[in-house]
Design a protein around this motif. Structure first.
Motif, PDB file in Angstrom:
ATOM      1  N   TYR A 392      43.663  67.010  30.849  1.00  0.00           N
ATOM      2  CA  TYR A 392      43.609  67.037  29.472  1.00  0.00           C
ATOM      3  C   TYR A 392      45.282  67.064  28.937  1.00  0.00           C
ATOM      4  O   TYR A 392      45.342  66.313  27.899  1.00  0.00           O
ATOM      5  N   LEU A 397      40.352  61.627  30.317  1.00  0.00           N
ATOM      6  CA  LEU A 397      39.164  62.366  29.944  1.00  0.00           C
ATOM      7  C   LEU A 397      38.476  62.713  31.458  1.00  0.00           C
ATOM      8  O   LEU A 397      38.145  61.859  32.237  1.00  0.00           O
ATOM      9  N   TYR A 413      30.893  64.392  25.339  1.00  0.00           N
ATOM     10  CA  TYR A 413      30.929  63.596  24.459  1.00  0.00           C
ATOM     11  C   TYR A 413      29.804  63.308  23.437  1.00  0.00           C
ATOM     12  O   TYR A 413      28.826  62.841  24.258  1.00  0.00           O
ATOM     13  N   THR A 419      32.365  64.232  18.758  1.00  0.00           N
ATOM     14  CA  THR A 419      32.704  65.630  19.074  1.00  0.00           C
ATOM     15  C   THR A 419      32.997  65.399  20.698  1.00  0.00           C
ATOM     16  O   THR A 419      32.435  64.472  21.529  1.00  0.00           O
ATOM     17  N   THR A 421      34.942  66.634  24.896  1.00  0.00           N
ATOM     18  CA  THR A 421      36.314  66.498  25.415  1.00  0.00           C
ATOM     19  C   THR A 421      36.421  65.573  26.680  1.00  0.00           C
ATOM     20  O   THR A 421      37.184  65.477  27.360  1.00  0.00           O
ATOM     21  N   MET A 454      39.558  61.030  21.225  1.00  0.00           N
ATOM     22  CA  MET A 454      39.180  62.083  22.110  1.00  0.00           C
ATOM     23  C   MET A 454      40.166  62.383  23.130  1.00  0.00           C
ATOM     24  O   MET A 454      40.264  63.725  23.357  1.00  0.00           O
ATOM     25  N   ARG A 457      42.613  64.670  21.208  1.00  0.00           N
ATOM     26  CA  ARG A 457      41.898  65.658  20.965  1.00  0.00           C
ATOM     27  C   ARG A 457      42.181  66.635  22.458  1.00  0.00           C
ATOM     28  O   ARG A 457      42.470  67.701  22.022  1.00  0.00           O
ATOM     29  N   ASP A 458      41.968  66.092  23.399  1.00  0.00           N
ATOM     30  CA  ASP A 458      42.429  66.660  24.514  1.00  0.00           C
ATOM     31  C   ASP A 458      43.707  67.154  24.871  1.00  0.00           C
ATOM     32  O   ASP A 458      44.087  68.409  25.245  1.00  0.00           O
ATOM     33  N   MET A 461      44.456  70.593  22.949  1.00  0.00           N
ATOM     34  CA  MET A 461      43.753  71.920  23.481  1.00  0.00           C
ATOM     35  C   MET A 461      44.850  72.708  24.244  1.00  0.00           C
ATOM     36  O   MET A 461      45.641  72.134  24.927  1.00  0.00           O
TER      37      MET A 461
END
Ligand code: GLC
Length: 482
Positions: A392, A397, A413, A419, A421, A454, A457-458, A461
């Motif tokens: 991440y 991914l 996903y 949405t 991860t 994505m 986004r990861d 986190m």
């Protein structure tokens, strides 16, 4: 100030064979220092790096009884990153090219270590409020503390925590040998204590006698209370369910920061993730003699090569995958010879697609995390798993099976809601895995914008220890209230 002592068979930066070392080493640093003094005790292995061995200072020595034997115990110490470490020195037990050897040797080695660690507490001027044990190697600590309590007058109020990092490994051995070795009386070898299927079982003892039992994810905590996931200890774990907690592992996030990672060809952050990863990918392809092409998806696996990690699924569909699909697959790890050979065979057959690196290299691991597009973790079971969390950090991914900590940390996903991860599948089935890989490839090749979103986004986190360390602190508090 509350005092916590970790007893463990490995801890970074001193000695590591797996995720256990990452967790004990980093958690010790992330427990709140205002309120806790966390120290760690571990063996001084001959196979430790010279650089670390040279840092250890002699503290004292004494002899400890182990059954009818009387064994030398040296105590060495050092302070690293603000944490005080003690090392148990015994050249007979801790020789050899790696920490773990044949089971019969390890059984005696870790019975000795557990006894020596407890006895050492009387010498080091550090009386812990909580002794926190990790895995079967230290599971006899709560047992000895109870059975030989008169030998430990300083520890009458000390509580114990037993953390299970992997229930598969239990330290089982012939009962008579263990009786003789430990000096524990017959009533410790009943089915509610150390006895299990006619053998003595170290971990079972730890689970039975610790005040609190934890494991490294909430889902794994549930799975180990079932027949399928219980590795024959589900009955006892279920009986202890009110004292069983699942706390997800954290990461030492500073170590996996693509902005500052010294092993990368090019550092990058969220805003230049795509270009940064491409530059690293090209360099890695060159390094590993794969065709240099930034547009081909790169799958990676950084893992111990054991059946736990799903290598049977990979073996089953490798031909199909490599002969058809447009991808590159990079594997790094050591372990069971059958899997190493399987990987070597396919790397030979598909040199342009598979790079099999049967070795251990922290540096290469970092470059793979940074370069790959997806990380494959089709585990049969997974107490927590750390690789998916590391991936991440680099916008890689994860493609995982929904088990244990993988289920807790990877959200699949959803192409309608945008949405998720990573990608996941439910059953331990090779074609389910392969179809999930193909689905991920379809997103990569046909909807790159979604993929990149994505990945970013990861990267945002937070799987640092911040949250999980607080949960351990809460448990310590709860223990010390009563
Ligand atoms: C073991 C488990 C792994 C876990 C690690 C640290 O290696 O297999 O899932 O992340 O311990 O707790």
């Amino acid at each position: 100030m509350k005092k916590i002592l970790f007893v463990t068979s490995e801890a970074v930066p001193f000695i590591k064979t797996g995720g256990l070392a990452d967790v004990t080493g980093s958690l010790a640093r992330y427990i709140d220092r205002q309120n806790y003094d966390v120290r760690v005790i571990l063996p001084k292995y001959a196979c430790m790096d010279e650089m670390w061995k040279n840092k250890l200072r002699f503290h004292s020595h004494f002899y400890v009884s182990l059954g009818w034997r009387n064994q030398y115990v040296g105590i060495l110490e050092t302070v690293e990153a603000g944490v005080h470490y003690y090392f148990i020195d015994n050249e007979y037990y801790f020789a050899g090219p790696q920490p773990y050897n044949q089971l019969h040797e390890d059984i005696e080695k870790f019975a000795y270590f557990s006894k020596a660690a407890l006895a050492a507490i009387g010498m080091i001027d550090f009386v812990p409020d909580v002794i926190h044990c990790h895995d079967w190697q230290t599971a006899l600590v709560p047992v000895f503390l109870k059975a030989f309590s008169e030998d430990y007058p300083l520890l009458h109020h000390t509580k114990t925590v037993m953390t299970i990092h992997n229930l598969r490994f239990q330290g089982r051995y012939t009962m008579d040998v263990v009786k003789n070795l430990t000096g524990l009386s017959d009533d410790y070898f009943t089915p509610d204590k150390l006895e299990s299927y006619g053998e003595a079982n170290f971990l079972k003892g730890g689970i039975a006698f610790a005040d609190i039992v934890t494991t490294v994810s909430p889902t794994y905590a549930l799975e180990i209370m079932t027949r399928e996931g219980g590795e024959s200890l589900d009955g006892l774990l279920y009986a202890r369910r009110n004292s069983l907690y699942g706390i997800i592992n954290g990461l030492d996030s500073a170590e996996y920061d693509p902005n500052h990672d010294i092993y990368l060809t090019q550092n990058f952050g969220i805003s230049n993730m795509r270009e940064g990863k491409a530059a690293n990918k090209l360099a890695l392809q060159r390094e590993l003699h794969l065709p240099e092409d930034e547009d081909t998806i790169m799958l990676a696996m950084v893992s111990r090569l054991t059946d736990q990690k799903g290598l049977d699924l990979i073996a089953y569909v490798m031909d199909e995958m490599l002969s058809h699909a447009r991808l590159q697959f990079v594997v790094l790890g050591t372990g069971q010879e059958q899997y190493a050979n399987m990987l070597r065979y396919f790397a030979d057959k598909y040199p342009d697609k598979l790079s099999a690196n049967i070795c251990y290299s922290e540096q290469l691991a970092h470059r793979i995390y940074a370069s790959a597009d997806a990380l494959l973790m089709p585990s049969l079971f997974e107490p927590c798993g750390l690789s998916q969390l590391m991936s991440y950090c680099y916008g890689t991914l994860p493609i995982v099976r929904e088990t244990g900590g993988l289920k807790d940390t990877v959200q699949p996903y959803n192409e309608y809601e945008h949405t998720g991860t990573g990608f996941s599948f439910a059953n331990y089935n090779a074609h389910e895995m392969l179809n999930t890989i193909y689905y991920a490839m379809h997103i990569y090749y046909d909807d790159r914008a979604q993929w990149d979103e994505m990945a970013q986004r990861d990267m945002r986190m937070d799987f640092s220890w911040k949250k999980s360390a607080r949960e351990y602190e809460k448990l310590y508090e709860r223990l010390l209230e009563n």
